[in-house]
Design an enzyme around this catalytic site. Sequence first.
Site, short mmCIF file in Angstrom:
data_model
loop_
_atom_site.label_atom_id
_atom_site.label_comp_id
_atom_site.label_asym_id
_atom_site.label_seq_id
_atom_site.Cartn_x
_atom_site.Cartn_y
_atom_site.Cartn_z
N HIS A 47 -7.08 -4.32 10.28
CA HIS A 47 -6.83 -4.21 8.84
C HIS A 47 -5.56 -4.96 8.43
O HIS A 47 -4.65 -5.18 9.24
CB HIS A 47 -6.80 -2.75 8.35
CG HIS A 47 -5.61 -1.93 8.72
ND1 HIS A 47 -5.69 -0.60 9.05
CD2 HIS A 47 -4.29 -2.23 8.80
CE1 HIS A 47 -4.48 -0.12 9.29
NE2 HIS A 47 -3.61 -1.10 9.16
N ASN A 94 -7.03 -2.08 14.21
CA ASN A 94 -8.46 -2.30 13.99
C ASN A 94 -8.71 -3.55 13.12
O ASN A 94 -9.81 -3.75 12.62
CB ASN A 94 -9.11 -1.08 13.32
CG ASN A 94 -8.57 -0.83 11.92
OD1 ASN A 94 -7.60 -1.46 11.51
ND2 ASN A 94 -9.19 0.06 11.20
N ASP A 111 0.81 -1.22 0.00
CA ASP A 111 0.00 0.00 0.00
C ASP A 111 0.85 1.27 0.00
O ASP A 111 2.06 1.22 0.21
CB ASP A 111 -0.96 -0.01 1.21
CG ASP A 111 -0.28 -0.43 2.50
OD1 ASP A 111 0.96 -0.32 2.59
OD2 ASP A 111 -0.98 -0.86 3.43
N GLU A 171 -9.58 -1.59 5.27
CA GLU A 171 -10.25 -1.15 6.50
C GLU A 171 -11.58 -1.87 6.69
O GLU A 171 -12.26 -2.17 5.71
CB GLU A 171 -10.53 0.35 6.40
CG GLU A 171 -9.27 1.21 6.27
CD GLU A 171 -8.58 1.46 7.58
OE1 GLU A 171 -8.48 0.53 8.41
OE2 GLU A 171 -8.13 2.60 7.79
C1 GLP Z 1 -0.20 0.15 8.60
C2 GLP Z 1 0.00 -0.56 7.26
C3 GLP Z 1 -0.13 -2.02 7.43
C4 GLP Z 1 0.60 -2.41 8.71
C5 GLP Z 1 -0.20 -1.96 9.88
C6 GLP Z 1 0.46 -2.21 11.23
O1 GLP Z 1 -1.14 1.14 8.56
N1 GLP Z 1 -0.82 -0.13 6.18
O2 GLP Z 1 0.39 -2.69 6.30
O3 GLP Z 1 0.73 -3.80 8.78
O4 GLP Z 1 -0.64 -0.64 9.71
O5 GLP Z 1 1.39 -1.24 11.54
P1 GLP Z 1 2.40 -1.36 12.75
O6 GLP Z 1 3.32 -2.48 12.41
O7 GLP Z 1 3.12 -0.04 12.78
O8 GLP Z 1 1.62 -1.62 13.97
#
Ligand code: GLP
Length: 254
Positions: free
Chosen positions: A137, A135, A66, A142
């Site tokens: 995702h 959340n 993404d 989302e």
């Molecule tokens: C982000 C990314 C995800 C990631 C997730 C967890 O927003 N789009 O691909 O896996 O949130 O992030 P973190 O590892 O900082 O908790």
Amino acid sequence: MEADPDAVARLVAERLHEALGQAAVLGLATGRTMEPVYAALRERLLALPKPQRQMLLGQWRSFNLDEYVGLGPDHPQSFAAFMQRQLEGPLHLAKGCLAIPHGLTQDPDAEAQRYSAAVTAAGGIDLQLLGLGSNGHVGFNEPPCSASEPCRCLTLSAATREQNAAAFGGNPADVPCQAITLGTVEILAARRLLLVVTGAAKAQILRRALMEPPCADVPASWLQRHPRLEVVVDEAAAAQLEISGESGLLRATL
Ligand code: GLP
């Protein structure tokens, strides 16, 4: 299950290294969870004799999950810049072998279609690395999210902008409103999935993702349907799971 984030990172780096040796198409993720993973991967790869390393890196093909709409590679909080700092720069990867949606596109819907077509043209993703949003995702899919959402541009939830605010100086309003993400379609089409989750803050959502019936409210729960899902977690994240463990590979009672 692994003891801590460093042990998780070493195991995931080993998986990525193996996959690179098989000339796999990698699906890569961003986020804080991946920072120790990419550090461990850099360490492994940079320790190789130069000819071996060059051979491996020469066949690197990856697609990131993404990107924020409106941020380009020159913006430090873009995922393109994250990947440049974590892997592209230190490993001297050739230009273009690490693909990511173009955040500065004028037409995000068209860019999402182009990106999905590029994944298909590469033969699909062999090993998809995934983190878990607070959340539920995956990528930026989302909730609510079905198991058949394609690569698309979408509006980020307040919870996600809150989760990612730290990278933008702490203010959720500074986090872009939209992103382009591979969908549950492309993610579930990958030949193997590697879900990586660390820290006590993710224990409850991880339990919902793995141990409750799949549902749109927890997009990561669709991963249960994949025949080759490996979940790598540390003890803190696994605290609410029922596990009959084998070393390295979490086996949750689904
Ligand atoms: C982000 C990314 C995800 C990631 C997730 C967890 O927003 N789009 O691909 O896996 O949130 O992030 P973190 O590892 O900082 O908790």
